[in-house]
Design an enzyme around this catalytic site. Sequence first.
Site, mmCIF file in Angstrom:
data_model
loop_
_atom_site.group_PDB
_atom_site.id
_atom_site.type_symbol
_atom_site.label_atom_id
_atom_site.label_comp_id
_atom_site.label_asym_id
_atom_site.label_seq_id
_atom_site.Cartn_x
_atom_site.Cartn_y
_atom_site.Cartn_z
ATOM 1 N N HIS A 1 0.829 -1.209 0.000
ATOM 2 C CA HIS A 1 0.000 0.000 0.000
ATOM 3 C C HIS A 1 0.866 1.263 0.000
ATOM 4 C CE1 HIS A 1 -3.822 -2.102 0.145
ATOM 5 N NE2 HIS A 1 -3.206 -2.973 0.931
ATOM 6 N N THR A 2 2.023 1.144 -0.562
ATOM 7 C CA THR A 2 2.899 2.304 -0.739
ATOM 8 C C THR A 2 2.939 2.763 -2.196
ATOM 9 O OG1 THR A 2 4.651 0.673 -0.861
ATOM 10 C CG2 THR A 2 4.485 1.902 1.189
ATOM 11 N N ASP A 3 2.648 1.847 -3.141
ATOM 12 C CA ASP A 3 2.872 2.215 -4.558
ATOM 13 C C ASP A 3 1.994 3.379 -4.990
ATOM 14 O OD1 ASP A 3 0.554 0.623 -4.706
ATOM 15 O OD2 ASP A 3 1.239 -0.551 -6.441
ATOM 16 N N LEU B 1 -1.508 -13.048 -6.009
ATOM 17 C CA LEU B 1 -0.177 -13.197 -6.614
ATOM 18 C C LEU B 1 -0.136 -12.550 -8.004
ATOM 19 C CD1 LEU B 1 0.643 -16.851 -5.500
ATOM 20 C CD2 LEU B 1 1.387 -14.711 -4.448
ATOM 21 N N SER B 2 -1.072 -11.641 -8.220
ATOM 22 C CA SER B 2 -1.086 -10.819 -9.436
ATOM 23 C C SER B 2 -1.278 -11.600 -10.724
ATOM 24 C CB SER B 2 0.186 -9.977 -9.546
ATOM 25 O OG SER B 2 0.193 -9.038 -8.532
ATOM 26 N N SER B 3 -2.236 -12.516 -10.700
ATOM 27 C CA SER B 3 -2.539 -13.222 -11.946
ATOM 28 C C SER B 3 -3.056 -12.235 -12.984
ATOM 29 C CB SER B 3 -3.559 -14.333 -11.704
ATOM 30 O OG SER B 3 -4.739 -13.793 -11.148
ATOM 31 N N SER B 4 -3.744 -11.186 -12.560
ATOM 32 C CA SER B 4 -4.292 -10.262 -13.553
ATOM 33 C C SER B 4 -3.189 -9.423 -14.193
ATOM 34 C CB SER B 4 -5.390 -9.382 -12.958
ATOM 35 O OG SER B 4 -4.934 -8.755 -11.800
ATOM 36 N N ASP C 1 2.482 -4.272 -9.478
ATOM 37 C CA ASP C 1 2.327 -5.629 -10.018
ATOM 38 C C ASP C 1 2.750 -5.696 -11.485
ATOM 39 O OD1 ASP C 1 1.163 -5.800 -7.543
ATOM 40 O OD2 ASP C 1 -0.886 -5.959 -8.279
ATOM 41 N N TYR D 1 -10.032 -1.401 -0.952
ATOM 42 C CA TYR D 1 -8.776 -0.893 -1.516
ATOM 43 C C TYR D 1 -8.956 0.567 -1.957
ATOM 44 C CZ TYR D 1 -4.634 -0.840 -4.569
ATOM 45 O OH TYR D 1 -3.431 -0.550 -5.158
#
Length: 390
Positions: A35-37, A125-128, A172, A221
């Site tokens: 939650h820094t990006d 795990l960022s599949s998208s 991601d 989010y």
Amino acid sequence: MLNITSLREQYQQRYGIHPRLIVRAPGRVNLIGDHTDYNDGFVFPVAIDRATYVAARPRHDTTIRVVAADLGDEDAFTVDVTERSSGHPWSNYVRGVVRALRIAGHPLSGADLLIASDVPRGAGLSSSAALEVATGYTFQMLNRLNILGEELALLAQGAENSFVGVQCGIMDQLISVFGRADHALLIDCRDLSYRPVPLPPSVAVVVCDSHVERALVGSAYNQRRQECEEAVRLLRRWYPKILALRDVSDEQFAVHQADLPEPVRARARHVIGENSRTVHGAAALEAGDVAAFGRLMNESHASLRDDYQVSVPEMDILVATAQQLDGCYGSRLTGAGFGGCTVSLVDVSTVQRFSNDLRQAYQAATGRDATVYVCRASDGVGRAEDDGHE
Ligand code: GLA
């Protein structure tokens, strides 16, 4: 690794010809810096050895056909697509990337695609992002487009923001593009520069899927993002030059935190602390101090749990258990939170026992099964190694 030969055969079966190209884009796990990006801050992810693959051939018209091999589903549209698909929601990632490429002014011809992935879906795990980046790179290769890695990541993020509707940051997509084998990347999400940091061979990156479904993750989010923006708006009263929480130092925050209302104060405290933990953590790992890095991971989890409030009881159990086990340097939730995965750094000599003990303790405490993945840091997007056919 997913079987490339079988992917090729599935393509041949569906389209009657071999693919011209197979692209691979990895999923990711973030070691520290969550939650820094979207606060212009720092993240420290690795690309994992699980990836999404797109097998492709160009077409002479503007039609795009796309098969989701894992879902047994198929969609078709044209390069001028502007509509979302409600019947094939997975296809919106592909549609969104095509649209983003066109809006950026890249000419595209049609293509026949087949997609398969071994990144677990919906586990954090960022599949998208892997699908978006694999799709973008496929069109880049098929159309011989001159696109820099940064632009590819931004296009992929834009597709998710505007077409899929999740206001995600850039982490991601960037790590799926730039990941490096055996390294984590310290990424500055303000200027998108990054520094690869080697992972010591004596430690394993262990991901544990809690199998708690990430309910409400989109709305919670987006709400966290708004709270961070509110913190910046309020802190500007004293620090008019700040653009994002990234610009607020620990000292500046200490002076004025009492002036902020809750929960904005707690959210800002997490982001400001997490940024400095991430920078210090990367430096510690670079200096070979895995123990210091592990302590920062533990602090990061406490902050995500108490100040950012994105943990759930099952993840707290996984993390607390992992932190007690032999050979574990540190453990924390990873990614957006609200379920999904934890990440632990574990001494390679104890990793098998660690994984078994963690699964057993989790099952005893929650009645749930966890899935443990011991991950290797892998390279970012590229052509998949293939078996010699063209
Ligand atoms: C999700 C988002 C990322 C990042 C993380 C939290 O994975 O897609 O951009 O904000 O959550 O660090």
